[in-house]
Design a protein around this motif. Structure first.
Motif, short mmCIF file in Angstrom:
data_model
loop_
_atom_site.label_atom_id
_atom_site.label_comp_id
_atom_site.label_asym_id
_atom_site.label_seq_id
_atom_site.Cartn_x
_atom_site.Cartn_y
_atom_site.Cartn_z
N GLU A 1 8.10 0.40 6.43
CA GLU A 1 8.36 1.83 6.30
C GLU A 1 9.75 2.20 6.80
O GLU A 1 10.42 3.06 6.25
CB GLU A 1 7.29 2.63 7.05
N ARG B 1 1.06 4.67 -2.00
CA ARG B 1 0.75 5.89 -1.27
C ARG B 1 1.62 5.95 -0.01
O ARG B 1 1.20 5.50 1.05
CB ARG B 1 -0.72 5.93 -0.87
N PRO B 2 2.83 6.47 -0.11
CA PRO B 2 3.72 6.56 1.05
C PRO B 2 3.06 7.33 2.20
O PRO B 2 2.38 8.34 1.98
CB PRO B 2 4.94 7.31 0.51
N MET B 3 3.27 6.86 3.42
CA MET B 3 2.65 7.45 4.61
C MET B 3 3.73 7.67 5.68
O MET B 3 3.93 6.83 6.56
CB MET B 3 1.55 6.52 5.16
N ALA C 1 2.90 7.20 9.37
CA ALA C 1 2.51 5.87 9.84
C ALA C 1 3.54 5.32 10.83
O ALA C 1 3.19 4.50 11.69
CB ALA C 1 2.37 4.91 8.66
N TYR D 1 0.83 -1.21 0.00
CA TYR D 1 0.00 0.00 0.00
C TYR D 1 0.86 1.26 0.00
O TYR D 1 0.59 2.21 -0.75
CB TYR D 1 -0.92 0.00 1.23
N THR D 2 1.91 1.27 0.83
CA THR D 2 2.74 2.48 0.91
C THR D 2 3.67 2.63 -0.29
O THR D 2 4.22 3.71 -0.49
CB THR D 2 3.55 2.48 2.23
#
Length: 409
Positions: free
Chosen positions: A129, A83-85, A88, A79-80
């Motif tokens: 991450e 769409r990097p978060m 998070a 997912y990241t």
């Protein structure tokens, strides 16, 4: 013969400057995160006595922690990637902080499982991450950067025996409440990292607009799938062996050598500490001698040592465990970088897959080995798992580093 096939995607364009300050901070955060997880196996001897838990129940606790992290890591990484978060990271550690706080007051087996779920969820967010941050800060030293990041985690895991001896034995289950402070410190560090991460994303997006050719669209070919399968088998062999030592060697040493909990835990500390040393050394060695070569040597050289360990005796076992830790764990960070370079452009997915698999395989191993010990006995089980590193023969099938470069050139 190694798997080989051409692939014509362009490699990821990254800055050549290695950001050592960011690598150091994310490595420290990894240490703090994994020291929270280390509280769980460190509590096993305490819970086994205070709650009369069976080895199978202890295995289920380890399974819950590791499986939640294993299943969620590749999902979050996937997912990241899209769409990097950045924020998070601190949010994940907040989840772990709540879990560790609840663990100090948990009155039952089911409550412990619930708290462990939150700790596992925080870990699932942090690892892909955190690995992405290490990749972004690596410059042209991917192996070294991943080693700095991963050695923090291995050092945190090595804290488990010290946590048992210095905190949990004298204070009991409630002693884990002190680790909420550890989690709070990690959250503060990760807020700083998240700000850097966000700024770095802005810079990379601006650069990609100026140079659209830098974008990567990797085609997953059959040779790549076969190589990933080989990596999975290698992770299985390493993770099940590490799970056996980390979760059950304490009981083996107490049963076979009649030593105290503190003495048995000290041998685990030696294994995990030198495993952290091996994790750090593996990256620079891979940068110099090749990732595939390090993976092969790591697995094959550790096999004779693991087979000898059950017969080593209480004193020589310390030296053997130290050697196994250095040699076997030298491939830990290298397999992550190998997978990232096998499928460039999917950094979060590959780090989540490889590190998540390590957690997941360890989780399944904890349950399976716990049940096997309950049914077949401690000594036969610990003797049998000693042969797992022999599966390192599969590393010879992996594509060479040169082949990977040809695929993506």
């Amino acid at each position: 013969m190694a798997i080989a096939a051409p692939l014509k995607e362009k490699p990821v364009q990254r800055p050549e400057t290695t950001m050592y300050s960011i690598l150091l901070i994310i490595g420290i955060c990894h240490l703090l995160n994994d020291s929270l997880q280390a509280v769980i196996p460190a509590m096993f001897p305490i819970l086994e006595r205070s709650m009369s838990l069976t080895f199978t129940q202890l295995g289920i606790i380890a399974f819950t922690l590791n499986m939640v992290s294993s299943v969620m890591q590749p999902v979050i990484g996937w997912y990241t990637d899209k769409r990097p978060m950045p924020y998070a990271l601190p949010l994940g550690l907040t989840s772990s902080m709540l879990g560790i706080l609840g663990l100090a007051f948990a009155p039952s087996f089911l409550t412990i499982l619930c708290c462990v779920f939150f700790i596992g969820l925080g870990s699932a967010v942090f690892h892909p991450e955190g690995s992405r941050v290490a990749y972004m800060a690596a410059g042209n030293k991917r192996g070294l950067a991943q080693s700095i990041y991963q050695v923090g985690g291995n050092t945190g895991q090595a804290m488990a025996p010290l946590i048992t001896a210095l905190i949990l034995v004298p204070l009991g289950q409630f002693g884990s409440v002190w680790f909420t402070l550890v989690a709070a410190i990690a959250v503060l560090f990760l807020i700083y990292i998240a700000k850097w991460y966000k700024d770095r994303l802005i810079h990379l997006r601006a650069a990609s607009k100026k140079s659209p050719a830098a974008a990567v669209q990797t085609v997953i070919t059959k040779p790549i799938i076969l190589a990933l399968i080989m990596i999975i088998f290698l992770i299985f062999a390493r993770s099940w062996y590490v799970s056996a030592i980390g979760n059950f060697y304490t009981f083996y040493a107490m049963n076979a050598y009649h030593v105290s909990i503190q003495q048995a835990q000290s041998s685990i500390f030696v294994f995990l500490f030198f495993g952290a040393v091996g994790t750090f050394l593996g990256g620079p060695l891979a940068d110099r001698f090749g990732k595939r070569n390090v993976i092969i040597v790591s697995m094959m050289a550790s096999a004779p040592l693991t087979i000898f360990l059950p017969f080593a005796g209480p004193v020589i076992a310390y030296g053997v465990l130290a050697l196994i830790g250095v040699v076997l764990m030298s491939s830990f960070s290298v397999t992550v970088v190998y997978a990232q370079e096998l499928v460039p452009g999917k950094i979060g997915t590959m780090s989540g897959l490889t590190v998540g698999l390590a957690f997941g395989m360890g989780a399944i191993g904890a349950v399976a080995l716990g049940a096997l010990i309950d049914s077949a006995g401690l000594t036969p089980t610990m003797t049998a798992v000693a042969f797992l590193p022999v599966l390192g023969l599969l590393a010879f099938v992996l594509p060479s580093d040169k082949t990977l470069k040809e695929w993506h050139s």
